[in-house]
Write an enzyme that holds these catalytic residues in place. Sequence first.
Site, PDB file in Angstrom:
ATOM      1  N   ASP A  75       0.852  -1.154  -0.135  1.00 30.34           N
ATOM      2  CA  ASP A  75      -0.213  -0.148  -0.060  1.00 30.34           C
ATOM      3  C   ASP A  75       0.734   1.147  -0.045  1.00 30.34           C
ATOM      4  O   ASP A  75       2.071   1.199   0.469  1.00 30.34           O
ATOM      5  CB  ASP A  75      -0.944  -0.049   1.307  1.00 30.34           C
ATOM      6  CG  ASP A  75      -1.653   1.313   1.510  1.00 30.34           C
ATOM      7  OD1 ASP A  75      -2.471   1.759   0.440  1.00 30.34           O
ATOM      8  OD2 ASP A  75      -1.926   1.577   2.604  1.00 30.34           O
TER       9      ASP A  75
ATOM     10  N   ASP B 220      -0.030   5.156   1.109  1.00 30.42           N
ATOM     11  CA  ASP B 220      -0.288   6.099   2.064  1.00 30.42           C
ATOM     12  C   ASP B 220      -0.214   5.294   3.378  1.00 30.42           C
ATOM     13  O   ASP B 220      -1.269   4.574   3.476  1.00 30.42           O
ATOM     14  CB  ASP B 220      -1.688   6.748   1.879  1.00 30.42           C
ATOM     15  CG  ASP B 220      -1.653   7.454   0.720  1.00 30.42           C
ATOM     16  OD1 ASP B 220      -0.499   8.218   0.274  1.00 30.42           O
ATOM     17  OD2 ASP B 220      -2.603   7.542   0.094  1.00 30.42           O
TER      18      ASP B 220
ATOM     19  N   HIS C  63     -10.805   5.651  -8.765  1.00 28.12           N
ATOM     20  CA  HIS C  63     -12.167   5.926  -8.562  1.00 28.12           C
ATOM     21  C   HIS C  63     -12.774   5.862  -7.230  1.00 28.12           C
ATOM     22  O   HIS C  63     -12.004   5.706  -6.103  1.00 28.12           O
ATOM     23  CB  HIS C  63     -12.755   4.628  -9.183  1.00 28.12           C
ATOM     24  CG  HIS C  63     -12.528   4.158 -10.651  1.00 28.12           C
ATOM     25  ND1 HIS C  63     -11.682   2.936 -10.832  1.00 28.12           N
ATOM     26  CD2 HIS C  63     -12.692   4.894 -11.647  1.00 28.12           C
ATOM     27  CE1 HIS C  63     -11.410   3.170 -12.211  1.00 28.12           C
ATOM     28  NE2 HIS C  63     -11.834   4.148 -12.900  1.00 28.12           N
TER      29      HIS C  63
HETATM   30 MG   LIG Z   1      -2.959   2.976   3.668  1.00 25.21          MG
END
Ligand SMILES: [Mg+2]
Length: 179
Positions: A11, A13, A96
Amino acid sequence: MQTQKDTLFLDRDGVINVQLIGDYVKNVSELEIREDFLLSAPLLRPFFRRMIVVTNQQGIAKGICSVEEVENVHSFLLQFLLKKEIIIDKIYYCPHLNGSGCACRKPEIGMARQAKADFPEIDFENSVMIGDSYTDMLFGKNCGMGTVFLSNPDGSFCPEIKAQSDYIVSSIYQYTKML
Ligand SMILES: [Mg+2]
């Protein structure tokens, strides 16, 4: 040394860079790369054939940041890490909205499908997803991967997360010690 795993899916962030609370990273000046990632990525890299980032960026659909801004941030990030000899093979993002029904927003597996199209040799069963959200863990499990949950600084996580996480760590550095 343990046998090499296939792909480390990351991932973005809250794992690679500091998550902006209630905001999105719109430009390089807002991108603060986490120290524990910089310390840990070179240690993790030899254990994996490739490292791929999968990130939900609904700020694009909200009109808060543009595709170009997100791609500029990613270009900078790849170059910055490369100078530190941290090779990220590719970054995939979903632009999205949550609830849009798209096939690519985690926990849907569209970004894994994109990665498989680009790297057909990817072996999901021998891959790992590391993230700081429940949806990251579900994404990993939906792809048949191992999952590593990076917990909040207070160490809190809900039972649902625990059920989908093979490992729960308080820092990515802790994961380097488990390989
Ligand atoms: Mg994250």
